[in-house]
Design an enzyme around this catalytic site. Structure first.
Site, short mmCIF file in Angstrom:
data_model
loop_
_atom_site.label_atom_id
_atom_site.label_comp_id
_atom_site.label_asym_id
_atom_site.label_seq_id
_atom_site.Cartn_x
_atom_site.Cartn_y
_atom_site.Cartn_z
N ARG A 19 -4.97 6.64 8.05
CA ARG A 19 -6.42 6.47 8.16
C ARG A 19 -6.67 5.31 9.11
O ARG A 19 -5.93 4.34 9.13
CB ARG A 19 -7.08 6.15 6.82
N HIS A 52 2.69 9.33 4.77
CA HIS A 52 1.84 8.30 4.19
C HIS A 52 2.38 6.89 4.44
O HIS A 52 1.71 5.90 4.19
CB HIS A 52 1.71 8.54 2.68
N ARG A 57 -3.44 -1.06 -10.80
CA ARG A 57 -4.89 -1.07 -10.58
C ARG A 57 -5.58 0.09 -11.27
O ARG A 57 -6.63 -0.07 -11.90
CB ARG A 57 -5.20 -0.99 -9.08
N ARG A 105 -6.83 13.10 2.93
CA ARG A 105 -8.00 13.66 2.24
C ARG A 105 -9.31 12.98 2.64
O ARG A 105 -9.43 11.76 2.60
CB ARG A 105 -7.80 13.56 0.73
#
Length: 713
Positions: free
Chosen positions: A399, A459, A588, A429
């Site tokens: 991204r 990724h 998290r 996504r």
């Protein structure tokens, strides 16, 4: 002497303790919490921040309400949609928590309804009145002054009316397709001559602000202004009633990959299909909606009544993002400016140093956003693009931002004649369309663009620079936990390593060649790489801690991830706990492990920390008999990361860097640090104030202050 041992070269895992040493049936069947309900518990912690009047400023609390709403939207679009697909396909396989798909769906809807009701209460009873007390009002039409109503009438005529498209439903006009997440007005009109009633739909345009500014600090929702002027849209008809509604649809992309050449076209077709024909998974309506209107919507949308959420207006509190941007510094977190890492700055001038000279002398461990991304990772790529001695740049892109300086630097490098390889993950996504555009732009400017390995998402976060130097070619690299996105790098907490270490740069070079070419590389010296190596590598290290503990040597495990779901890794951690190994898990989001169960996990502690920055880094620490084995990387402990993605964990071997990561764990698990603690029943308990009601230490504030005082050592 360097006491550290590389994560990828640990060799003491013993043959008598393989990963399968204890069969799963030797552990209790109810040892896992439900993944989906654990995610909802995470979003409840986000909602807790919206309620926190002690530690969180008012406009930031409003933003957390918007984040909660946005998170829940994505959860329904992806996770609930996938669950409904399994139910529709007749998949009757229970989850690892023991629940069948229909049971999970029912539990999700029940818990989500409770959370949405709590969100509405927080907005109505706390945030909205507190904002009003500070001169920031979200008003309804009757609350506007006469002058404000006149200005809104003028705005409606000039800017709103021209972009509205009322769609009636009658025998010649079928029920319109309702796009996902759009706000709509369901309108009932009556022909005054015949008395015939008719349904119509008006979509609230997204090209206009959700909350219209009336004057400084005074706002009105766009749908309220439209609703007040519906008579102009249906002239000659009588408007009987109107209600807002919103549909959430299945938005997950499914692409069958034949080969990388067809992937781009296949994905574009799937993105087009995403816009039409996606089944609904949730219907939100105003709580005072007319029952017959609701019945019509349920029937036309073909959705179950149990998937209807009755919500007090306004719907879609993502609109609070815009209000949170109001220039009221006293209602926000104190301003924070990331600083250049001391090892990347000239000491006398505090100006950015020559990146390659700096990295030849030492590795640099970066901690964003405390360490500036612009003067570290971004500068690394930009300097490589400008440097005539640089021959090649290789980069993964999962991204990035809309105006990415990273993309610009890669284009500049290609146009200067450098070899530029960009591994663009076009299946990221909700970023698919943007990444397709980046891929094409890079190709147009001479970059080599590849889409990774068929069947896997790329990724990992890697950059490699090849430079011609007097003593030969030298490689420089960055490996991190976060995306190459300068905007989110100011908001996300991430770890990264800049290095010229020839072992790790060779590993990264071989991995990038594997991703872009035909090599079958699976073995590395300083990296663990999924899908082949991370799960088994971590389980080996967990088993090594078990062996050390049984031999009376120093043992311990500390892991920080966004989500922990993988059953094989979880079972290894349970076995380590049963053997007496102390385990700290800093998670998290989702965590399906049950800590504190006697005889199973009493040696496991689970904590979660949320705050102004999104905790996003992943790192792993193993005591290793006093020679810590430490790694950082892109992988969470989930099936998708370990089985269906190319992920990387890289060894950290410099003693100072190992100490820095160890200290982060010390702070996170300090009793004086504000956090949430998970118990054996799956309940996250906030621990934010001491016995006297005083706020506990905010870890992110502590790091901001510590990093600002840091000096080069």
């Amino acid at each position: 002497m360097d006491a550290a041992q590389p994560l990828a070269t640990l060799t003491e895992a013993r043959p008598e303790l393989p990963a399968e040493a204890v069969l799963p049936d030797e552990l209790p069947a109810d040892r896992f919490l439900d993944r989906e309900l654990s995610w909802l518990a995470f979003n409840n912690r986000v909602l807790d921040l919206a309620k926190d009047k002690v530690r969180v400023p008012l406009l930031e609390r409003a933003k957390f309400l918007a984040i909660f709403a946005s998170n829940l939207d994505e959860f329904f679009m992806v996770r609930v949609a996938g669950l409904k697909r399994r139910i529709a396909a007749g998949v009757a396989v229970p989850s690892v928590s023991g629940l069948m798909p229909r049971e999970v769906h029912t539990a999700i809807l029940k818990r989500a309804r409770e959370l949405v009701a709590d969100q509405a209460r927080v907005f109505t009873e706390e945030i909205r009145p507190e904002l009003a007390a500070e001169g920031i009002e979200i008003l309804k039409w009757p609350e506007l002054t006469a002058g404000e109503k006149d200005r809104m009438r003028e705005l409606f005529a000039e800017r709103i009316f021209p972009v509205l498209t009322p769609l009636a439903v009658d025998p010649s006009h079928p029920f319109p397709y309702i796009s996902g997440l759009s706000i709509n007005l369901a309108v009932l009109v009556k022909n005054p001559e015949t008395g015939v009633r008719q349904f119509a739909r008006v979509k609230v345009p997204t090209v206009l602000p959700r909350f219209l500014s009336l004057s400084e600090g005074r706002f009105v929702a766009l749908e309220d202004v439209i609703a007040r002027h519906l008579d102009q849209l249906f002239s000659g008809m009588q408007v009987v009633g109107h209600h807002t509604f919103r549909v959430t649809r299945n938005e997950d992309v499914e692409v069958e990959e034949d080969d990388a050449e067809n992937l781009l076209l296949a994905l574009e077709k799937e993105l087009l299909r995403r816009k039409v024909g996606r089944p609904p998974v949730r219907l939100e309506v105003e709580e005072d909606i007319d029952p017959k209107m609701l019945e019509l919507l349920i029937g036309e949308l073909d959705i179950s009544p149990k998937e209807v959420f009755l919500v007090p207006g306004p719907l879609d509190l993502r609109g609070l993002f815009s209000l949170a941007d109001i220039d009221r510094a006293e209602l926000k977190y104190p301003a924070f400016l990331p600083s250049t890492h001391p090892h990347l700055a000239e000491v006398e001038t505090a100006q950015p140093a020559d990146m390659f000279a700096a990295l030849r002398s030492r590795d640099v461990l970066l901690h964003h956003p405390y360490d500036s991304f612009a003067t570290s990772v971004q500068r690394f790529i930009e300097q490589a693009a400008d440097d005539p001695q640089v021959l090649a740049i290789k980069q993964t892109l999962y991204r990035t931002s809309g105006d990415s300086p990273i993309i610009d630097a890669l284009i500049e490098a290609a146009e200067a004649g450098k070899q530029v390889l960009a591994l663009v993950e076009i299946k990221a996504r909700f970023d698919e369309q943007a990444n397709i555009a980046w891929a094409r732009r890079l190709e147009q400017h001479g970059c080599h663009v590849v889409y990774g390995v068929v069947g896997l998402k790329t990724h990992c976060k890697l950059s490699l620079v090849v430079r011609d130097e007097p003593d030969g070619l030298r490689r420089y690299a960055h490996v991190g936990t976060g995306n190459y996105n300068p905007k989110t790098a100011r908001l996300y907490e991430d770890i990264g390593l800049l290095t010229a270490n020839p072992i790790i740069t060779e590993d990264i070079g071989r991995l990038l060649n594997h991703l872009s070419g035909m090599s079958q590389e699976t073995s590395y010296r300083r990296l663990l790489v999924a899908p082949h190596g991370i799960r088994i590598g971590l389980i080996d290290r967990i088993n090594n801690e078990i062996a050390n503990c049984e031999d009376g040597k120093q043992a311990g495990i500390k892991i920080k991830v966004n989500s922990l779901v993988d059953e094989a890794v979880s079972d290894a951690l349970y076995r380590a706990s049963k053997a007496g190994v102390p385990i700290d898990l800093w998670v998290r989001g989702i965590c399906t492990i049950r800590p504190g169960v006697p005889g199973l996990s009493e040696n496991i502690r689970v904590r979660s920390i949320l705050g102004r920055f999104l905790e996003h880094s992943r790192f792993f620490w193993f005591a290793n008999a006093g020679q810590p084995s430490v790694g950082i990387g892109s992988a969470d402990l989930m099936h998708r990361n370990l089985d269906r993605r190319v992920e990387v964990l890289a060894s950290i071997t410099h003693p100072a860097h190992i100490t820095e990561i160890s200290e982060l764990f010390d702070i996170a698990f300090d009793p004086g640090t504000a956090a949430w603690q998970l118990d054996a029943q799956g309940t996250w308990k906030p621990v934010t104030v001491d016995s006297a009601g005083r706020p506990l230490t905010d870890m992110q504030d502590l790091l901001i202050n510590a990093k600002s005082r840091r000096r080069a050592k």
